[in-house]
Design a protein around this motif. Structure first.
Motif, PDB file in Angstrom:
ATOM      1  N   VAL A   1      39.253  81.875  38.003  1.00  0.00           N
ATOM      2  CA  VAL A   1      39.845  81.917  39.248  1.00  0.00           C
ATOM      3  C   VAL A   1      40.291  83.458  39.608  1.00  0.00           C
ATOM      4  CG1 VAL A   1      42.205  81.198  40.156  1.00  0.00           C
ATOM      5  CG2 VAL A   1      40.829  79.538  38.688  1.00  0.00           C
TER       6      VAL A   1
ATOM      7  N   VAL B   1      39.092  76.961  41.202  1.00  0.00           N
ATOM      8  CA  VAL B   1      40.475  76.300  41.380  1.00  0.00           C
ATOM      9  C   VAL B   1      40.080  74.860  40.807  1.00  0.00           C
ATOM     10  CG1 VAL B   1      42.343  75.430  42.710  1.00  0.00           C
ATOM     11  CG2 VAL B   1      41.537  77.814  42.605  1.00  0.00           C
TER      12      VAL B   1
ATOM     13  N   GLU C   1      39.196  74.567  37.046  1.00  0.00           N
ATOM     14  CA  GLU C   1      40.206  75.064  36.170  1.00  0.00           C
ATOM     15  C   GLU C   1      40.996  74.121  35.192  1.00  0.00           C
ATOM     16  OE1 GLU C   1      43.163  78.715  35.640  1.00  0.00           O
ATOM     17  OE2 GLU C   1      43.285  77.450  37.230  1.00  0.00           O
TER      18      GLU C   1
END
Length: 120
Positions: free
Chosen positions: A41, A56, A59
């Motif tokens: 990120v 994102v 993650e």
């Protein structure tokens, strides 16, 4: 004076997102599972808006290439090129859902899946 709202949204041509490339650096199956690396990120912020969104999404939990294309609303081919770049840059870790097989074996598997879906 404000501009009227354009119902098409922000239109960016796919070739602009991939810098004109239509083929990924490496073949990534549609069912491949992708996980963001610890620094993904942070580093993806400088790699572009679409790569940042992909990082994102990967993650908190693993995502397939198909899921990433759908969630980002990118064409599958564009998502495949971006994800292959991110794997090459060590922003994503690739976990293949199935071992590498030849075309015939993959078509056989898809045929069995289709047959099973028809029985539902």
């Amino acid at each position: 004076m404000t501009e009227p709202h354009d119902p098409r949204g922000n239109l960016v041509r796919p070739y602009a997102v991939t810098r004109g490339r239509t083929e990924p650096i490496r073949d990534i199956p549609i069912e491949a599972v992708l996980v963001a690396t610890p620094a993904a990120v942070q580093e993806a912020r400088f790699a572009g808006h679409d790569k940042y969104r992909i990082a994102v999404l990967c993650e908190p939990k693993a995502q397939s290439l198909a899921e990433l294309a759908a969630l980002t609303r990118l064409p599958l081919g564009v998502a495949r090129v971006l994800v292959a770049d991110m794997v090459a840059d060590s922003l994503l870790t690739l976990h293949s859902a199935a071992p590498r097989k030849g075309f015939t074996e993959r078509m056989d598997l898809l045929g069995r899946v289709l047959s099973g879906l028809r029985k539902l």
